[in-house]
Design a protein around this motif. Structure first.
Motif, PDB file in Angstrom:
ATOM      1  N   GLU A   1       0.897  -1.147   0.051  1.00 49.31           N
ATOM      2  CA  GLU A   1       0.123  -0.004   0.087  1.00 49.31           C
ATOM      3  C   GLU A   1       1.005   1.292  -0.034  1.00 49.31           C
ATOM      4  O   GLU A   1       0.638   2.306  -0.641  1.00 49.31           O
ATOM      5  N   LEU A   2       1.956   1.235   0.732  1.00 46.79           N
ATOM      6  CA  LEU A   2       2.705   2.445   0.897  1.00 46.79           C
ATOM      7  C   LEU A   2       3.483   2.424  -0.357  1.00 46.79           C
ATOM      8  O   LEU A   2       3.792   3.778  -0.571  1.00 46.79           O
ATOM      9  N   HIS A   3       4.127   1.427  -0.849  1.00 48.46           N
ATOM     10  CA  HIS A   3       4.773   1.417  -2.098  1.00 48.46           C
ATOM     11  C   HIS A   3       3.751   2.075  -3.154  1.00 48.46           C
ATOM     12  O   HIS A   3       4.691   3.164  -3.993  1.00 48.46           O
ATOM     13  N   GLY A   4       2.933   2.007  -3.387  1.00 47.74           N
ATOM     14  CA  GLY A   4       2.035   2.505  -4.437  1.00 47.74           C
ATOM     15  C   GLY A   4       1.636   3.971  -3.738  1.00 47.74           C
ATOM     16  O   GLY A   4       1.625   4.887  -4.993  1.00 47.74           O
ATOM     17  N   LEU A   5       1.351   4.199  -2.501  1.00 44.36           N
ATOM     18  CA  LEU A   5       1.137   5.683  -2.359  1.00 44.36           C
ATOM     19  C   LEU A   5       2.211   6.511  -2.627  1.00 44.36           C
ATOM     20  O   LEU A   5       2.209   7.686  -3.025  1.00 44.36           O
ATOM     21  N   ALA A   6       3.616   6.105  -2.396  1.00 44.84           N
ATOM     22  CA  ALA A   6       4.733   6.736  -2.415  1.00 44.84           C
ATOM     23  C   ALA A   6       5.026   7.011  -4.017  1.00 44.84           C
ATOM     24  O   ALA A   6       5.595   8.103  -4.277  1.00 44.84           O
ATOM     25  N   LYS A   7       4.551   6.098  -4.870  1.00 41.90           N
ATOM     26  CA  LYS A   7       4.729   6.380  -6.114  1.00 41.90           C
ATOM     27  C   LYS A   7       3.614   7.188  -6.911  1.00 41.90           C
ATOM     28  O   LYS A   7       3.593   7.351  -8.249  1.00 41.90           O
TER      29      LYS A   7
END
Length: 324
Positions: free
Chosen positions: A38-44
């Motif tokens: 989830e954070l991987h996608g949010l950071a991108k």
């Protein structure tokens, strides 16, 4: 049992009757492996599925104590995987994600055999097992084999926001349609009382147009009335079937707990509340399952239950950020 798991090593408390008709918002317990993605996608710059559901009000997100501690320690790995500066990952968690997450400080569930098996292999995940035991049946999501193989979590989290969106639309249809019908009937009755001659004229005109002497193309014959009724019935059946299918797919992923008794009822009720609830209101809600004089003791003795200035809630907010 969650749909992608095998039988747990022991008999676990059954799913309560409340879960047969899934209601929103859905409480969801998340592991580090899910939050990593989830954070991987949010950071991108993408829209994370579960966070979007929490923001829309269809989900309430929980994490156990170990996950709350592990996520900041993995900022560098998430940044490396996403190929973004670590500051973007830090902002994604502290500024955007953590305000929608509550931390569950569950007491050790020593009687749960799933936890006993886990303690011999992966002690770091024990807080997750304790939270499941306390909150279950719960949507507990992880991609950790130590949890999924023991029936402590399900891998099927990606399409849950879409399923809840389906439920939201259908529930709105089921709720609004009768209300609009009642409103229309009520307004028509008011109009008829105010203008009785006009109402009588409209009634006679309608009887002529749709009656046996009206134009054939609009005449409401017995066959046509039956056909309209069948269409309405098929529409209602379709709506209910669609809702039951979405509910069934969600319910199939519920992970059972091992608690029972009054505390289970209290946690079950609090887990589905976005806002704190006053003691009196909670007592009224639980009057059929918990004795009012027992409720204060249950609330104060459960470490996962937190008292705020507005009332009681399950889980504590994440408020600590090292650089602030």
């Amino acid at each position: 049992m969650p749909e992608d798991q095998g039988q747990p090593p022991s008999a676990i408390a059954s799913v309560p009757i409340e879960q047969l008709w899934i209601e929103l918002p859905l409480p969801q317990l998340l592991d580090t492996s899910v939050l990593f993605k989830e954070l991987h996608g949010l950071a991108k710059g993408h829209r994370p599925r579960l966070l979007s559901a929490a923001r829309s009000g269809t989900a309430i997100l929980y994490v156990p104590t170990n996950v709350a501690a592990e996520i900041p320690a993995k900022f560098d790995r998430i940044a490396s995987a996403a190929r973004v500066p670590i500051e973007l990952v830090e902002a994604a968690w502290w500024d955007h994600y953590s305000p929608y997450v509550r931390v569950v400080d569950a007491a050790p569930a020593l009687a749960d055999e799933r936890r006993q098996s886990l303690s011999d292999e992966d002690g770091d995940d024990l807080p997750f097992a304790d939270a499941v035991a306390l909150m279950g049946p719960i949507l507990a999501f992880s991609e950790d084999i130590h949890l999924t193989s023991r029936g402590l979590a399900s891998k099927g989290w990606r399409d849950v926001p879409e399923l809840t969106h389906t439920l939201l639309g259908i529930d709105a249809t089921l709720r609004i349609t009768p209300e609009l019908t009642a409103l229309a009937i009520g307004e028509a009755a008011k109009l008829a009382r105010r203008y009785p001659h006009l109402a009588a004229g409209i009634l006679l005109l309608s009887a002529y147009i749709f009656g046996p002497f009206g134009p054939e193309r609009v005449r409401l014959s017995a066959d046509r009335a039956k056909a309209i009724g069948l269409h309405l019935l098929r529409g209602l059946i379709y709506i209910l079937q669609t809702r039951n299918e979405a509910s069934g797919k969600i319910a199939a992923r519920l992970v059972p707990g091992s608690g029972n008794g009054a505390q289970r009822s209290v946690v079950f009720a609090l887990a589905r509340r976005r806002e704190p609830v006053a003691l009196e209101a909670l007592a009224a809600e639980l009057r059929h399952s918990v004795e009012p004089d027992q409720l204060p003791l249950i609330l104060s003795s459960c470490p996962a239950v937190v008292e705020t200035t507005e009332g009681w809630q399950l889980g504590r907010q994440i408020t600590y950020r090292p650089d602030r």
